[in-house]
Design a protein around this motif. Structure first.
Motif, PDB file in Angstrom:
ATOM      1  N   SER A   1      22.781  64.847  35.413  1.00 34.18           N
ATOM      2  CA  SER A   1      24.230  64.991  35.191  1.00 34.18           C
ATOM      3  C   SER A   1      24.737  64.054  34.109  1.00 34.18           C
ATOM      4  N   LYS A   2      24.033  62.927  33.894  1.00 29.23           N
ATOM      5  CA  LYS A   2      24.458  61.965  32.883  1.00 29.23           C
ATOM      6  C   LYS A   2      23.658  62.084  31.609  1.00 29.23           C
ATOM      7  N   ALA A   3      22.622  62.931  31.622  1.00 27.63           N
ATOM      8  CA  ALA A   3      21.796  63.062  30.421  1.00 27.63           C
ATOM      9  C   ALA A   3      22.405  64.018  29.414  1.00 27.63           C
ATOM     10  N   ALA A   4      23.238  64.967  29.878  1.00 32.82           N
ATOM     11  CA  ALA A   4      23.827  65.952  28.965  1.00 32.82           C
ATOM     12  C   ALA A   4      24.688  65.304  27.887  1.00 32.82           C
ATOM     13  N   PRO A   5      25.563  64.318  28.215  1.00 30.33           N
ATOM     14  CA  PRO A   5      26.348  63.710  27.140  1.00 30.33           C
ATOM     15  C   PRO A   5      25.500  62.961  26.114  1.00 30.33           C
ATOM     16  N   LEU A   6      24.243  62.646  26.450  1.00 31.10           N
ATOM     17  CA  LEU A   6      23.391  61.938  25.502  1.00 31.10           C
ATOM     18  C   LEU A   6      22.777  62.874  24.485  1.00 31.10           C
TER      19      LEU A   6
ATOM     20  N   SER B   1      16.813  65.798  16.756  1.00 30.58           N
ATOM     21  CA  SER B   1      15.582  65.965  17.530  1.00 30.58           C
ATOM     22  C   SER B   1      15.172  64.656  18.182  1.00 30.58           C
ATOM     23  N   LEU B   2      15.370  63.522  17.482  1.00 27.87           N
ATOM     24  CA  LEU B   2      15.048  62.227  18.063  1.00 27.87           C
ATOM     25  C   LEU B   2      15.960  61.902  19.247  1.00 27.87           C
ATOM     26  N   VAL B   3      17.253  62.146  19.080  1.00 25.67           N
ATOM     27  CA  VAL B   3      18.196  61.861  20.162  1.00 25.67           C
ATOM     28  C   VAL B   3      17.889  62.719  21.379  1.00 25.67           C
TER      29      VAL B   3
ATOM     30  N   ALA C   1      26.772  57.186  18.798  1.00 28.41           N
ATOM     31  CA  ALA C   1      27.358  56.839  20.102  1.00 28.41           C
ATOM     32  C   ALA C   1      26.381  57.145  21.233  1.00 28.41           C
ATOM     33  N   ALA C   2      25.626  58.254  21.110  1.00 26.36           N
ATOM     34  CA  ALA C   2      24.637  58.588  22.137  1.00 26.36           C
ATOM     35  C   ALA C   2      23.546  57.526  22.205  1.00 26.36           C
ATOM     36  N   LEU C   3      23.077  57.058  21.040  1.00 28.00           N
ATOM     37  CA  LEU C   3      22.064  56.000  21.038  1.00 28.00           C
ATOM     38  C   LEU C   3      22.602  54.719  21.673  1.00 28.00           C
ATOM     39  N   ARG C   4      23.833  54.387  21.366  1.00 27.94           N
ATOM     40  CA  ARG C   4      24.414  53.169  21.949  1.00 27.94           C
ATOM     41  C   ARG C   4      24.597  53.316  23.451  1.00 27.94           C
ATOM     42  N   ASP C   5      24.966  54.505  23.904  1.00 27.91           N
ATOM     43  CA  ASP C   5      25.047  54.743  25.348  1.00 27.91           C
ATOM     44  C   ASP C   5      23.674  54.589  25.994  1.00 27.91           C
ATOM     45  N   MET C   6      22.640  55.115  25.312  1.00 27.29           N
ATOM     46  CA  MET C   6      21.280  54.944  25.830  1.00 27.29           C
ATOM     47  C   MET C   6      20.914  53.464  25.904  1.00 27.29           C
ATOM     48  N   ASP C   7      21.278  52.726  24.869  1.00 23.63           N
ATOM     49  CA  ASP C   7      20.959  51.302  24.852  1.00 23.63           C
ATOM     50  C   ASP C   7      21.640  50.586  26.004  1.00 23.63           C
ATOM     51  N   GLU C   8      22.910  50.898  26.243  1.00 20.42           N
ATOM     52  CA  GLU C   8      23.621  50.277  27.369  1.00 20.42           C
ATOM     53  C   GLU C   8      22.995  50.677  28.694  1.00 20.42           C
ATOM     54  N   THR C   9      22.627  51.958  28.821  1.00 15.07           N
ATOM     55  CA  THR C   9      21.995  52.415  30.058  1.00 15.07           C
ATOM     56  C   THR C   9      20.658  51.721  30.285  1.00 15.07           C
ATOM     57  N   LEU C  10      19.886  51.582  29.212  1.00 12.86           N
ATOM     58  CA  LEU C  10      18.589  50.924  29.341  1.00 12.86           C
ATOM     59  C   LEU C  10      18.748  49.447  29.682  1.00 12.86           C
ATOM     60  N   GLN C  11      19.708  48.785  29.077  1.00 14.93           N
ATOM     61  CA  GLN C  11      19.943  47.378  29.407  1.00 14.93           C
ATOM     62  C   GLN C  11      20.296  47.220  30.877  1.00 14.93           C
ATOM     63  N   ALA C  12      21.200  48.087  31.351  1.00 13.60           N
ATOM     64  CA  ALA C  12      21.593  48.002  32.760  1.00 13.60           C
ATOM     65  C   ALA C  12      20.406  48.321  33.677  1.00 13.60           C
TER      66      ALA C  12
END
Length: 436
Positions: free
Chosen positions: A133-138, A115-117, A219-230
């Protein structure tokens, strides 16, 4: 060989009893002796049987007793084996139920994390940080086993009996097949696994599914972190074009409208694991990116006219078109056809909508953070004082009113009523538009 009796003396007949003579054959004597021997042997055997009867019975009784004791010892050993196996089965069942309880706890924890993710992915999508289109894998799907196992459902280790297959006869040999033997028919049903092995297989499958889901969530959280950093880096770089203190302005930016509710802080134990640590690190980054995006939405970064900009005069010092002397140009000019729509470059409130000297027909909009924009030389004013506008709202038409040499739009950006170069904001808007 003839046998005859010996002759006896003949007595006188007168006054004497006559004696009769008997003759016994030798075969009769032998037969009698044989019978006497058999009778004696029978009597001897009878006597031996009578004498040995008690000893034989004692030996038979002793042997049966020994055999009975052996059977009782075997039965006792088998009972001990049964008790041991039953105790082991109970221990195994307790172990399985404990493991199932542990897996159920992990399942509930994963559902809470899910639920948090999902909420974070929706927040990033709603905030425009990531496209749909990029939110679904998260949003990793929570993997569940095909056959869930419950602790309450494991009550016995008795094997599940499969459907009884129909016996098939051996295939008869065909004529002319020679010595080739045809293999007999066999049932297609595989041998059933032992109950303990089936339970262990199911638990292992469930454990792997939960581990896979946990890995996907992390992995989804880490992808979010990378996306947020960028995103944070791109926003800072783009907004730096304006020359403003973006950190100060972002801290003062207003929150989104139409949201609210009581504040219930989310407590995260960063020492609980990598998921919690990553989630904790995401919180300030999400807040920073959201503030930067909110600031970008409040700044006049959009173009006041659609299409490619055709600048006819830049901001700063120039030769005045009327006096031919050096002058300060407080805005930029867009060459356009008369009647072309003029749009607000940021949300705000109209504070001026009138004819204003050299500006001609002018509309001035007040934005957040002390920033205002002016749109001059209009042929028609389509906004009114006090009107709230959004980015892209048509507020007038291109014209040549006031101090103008031809149809164009004079566009100004002011901070605390001091003119600044609008191209800085337009460059920042162009960079942000290229990142979307």
């Amino acid at each position: 060989m003839s046998h005859s009796a010996s002759s006896a003396p003949v007595l006188p007949v007168s006054g004497l009893v006559t004696q009769k003579t008997y003759t016994i054959r030798r075969s009769t004597v032998l037969l009698g002796l044989a019978w006497l021997g058999l009778t004696t042997a029978g009597c001897g055997l009878s006597g031996w049987y009578v004498l040995s009867k008690d000893d034989l019975a004692a030996r038979l009784i002793a042997r049966e007793t020994t055999r009975q004791y052996a059977y009782e010892d075997r039965i006792a050993a088998l009972r001990a084996d049964v008790d041991r196996l039953a105790s082991r089965a109970l221990l195994d069942q307790d172990g399985v139920e404990a493991r199932v309880d542990e897996l159920a706890t992990r399942q509930a924890e994963l559902e809470s994390r899910q639920s948090l993710v999902t909420a974070l992915a929706d927040t990033l999508q709603a905030g425009g940080i990531v496209p749909a289109s990029k939110a679904a894998p998260l949003r990793p799907r929570l993997i569940k086993p095909e056959e869930p196992i419950r602790a309450s459902g494991i009550t016995s280790f008795a094997p599940i009996m499969p459907t009884k297959p129909t016996p098939a006869p051996e295939t008869p040999g065909l004529r002319g097949a020679g010595d080739t033997q045809v293999a007999p028919w066999r049932s297609g049903m595989a041998e059933p696994q032992p109950p303990a092995q089936r339970v262990e297989t199911a638990l292992t499958r469930l454990d792997r599914a939960l581990a896979s889901t946990a890995g996907a969530q992390l992995a989804a959280l880490r992808d979010m972190d990378e996306t947020l950093q960028a995103s944070q880096k791109r926003l800072r770089n783009a907004l730096s074009e304006t020359g403003l203190d973006t950190d100060r302005l972002a801290a003062q930016s207003s929150v989104a409208k139409g949201v609210g509710g009581p504040f219930v802080p989310l407590k995260i134990d960063t020492a609980a694991g990598p998921f919690e640590a990553t989630l904790s690190a995401l919180q300030p980054r999400i807040a920073s990116v959201m503030r930067l995006r909110s600031l970008a939405e409040q700044l006049p970064l959009a173009k006041p006219m659609a299409g490619e900009a055709d600048f006819s005069s830049n901001f700063g010092y120039r030769v005045d078109p009327f006096t031919r002397s050096p002058a300060m140009h407080t805005g930029i000019d867009f060459r356009a056809e008369t009647g072309s729509p003029i749009r607000a470059t940021a949300p705000g409130k109209v504070i001026t909508a009138e004819y204003s000297g050299g500006y001609g027909n002018m509309v001035e909009i007040e934005h957040a953070n002390g920033i205002t924009t002016r749109y001059a030389h209009m042929s028609a004013i389509l906004a009114s004082v006090g009107q709230n506008v959004t980015t892209g709202t048509v507020i007038g038409r291109v014209g040549s009113t006031g101090r103008s040499t031809g149809p164009h739009l004079h566009y100004e950006t002011r901070i605390d009523d001091e003119p600044v170069d609008p191209t800085r904001f337009l460059r920042a808007g162009g960079r942000l538009a290229g990142l979307r």
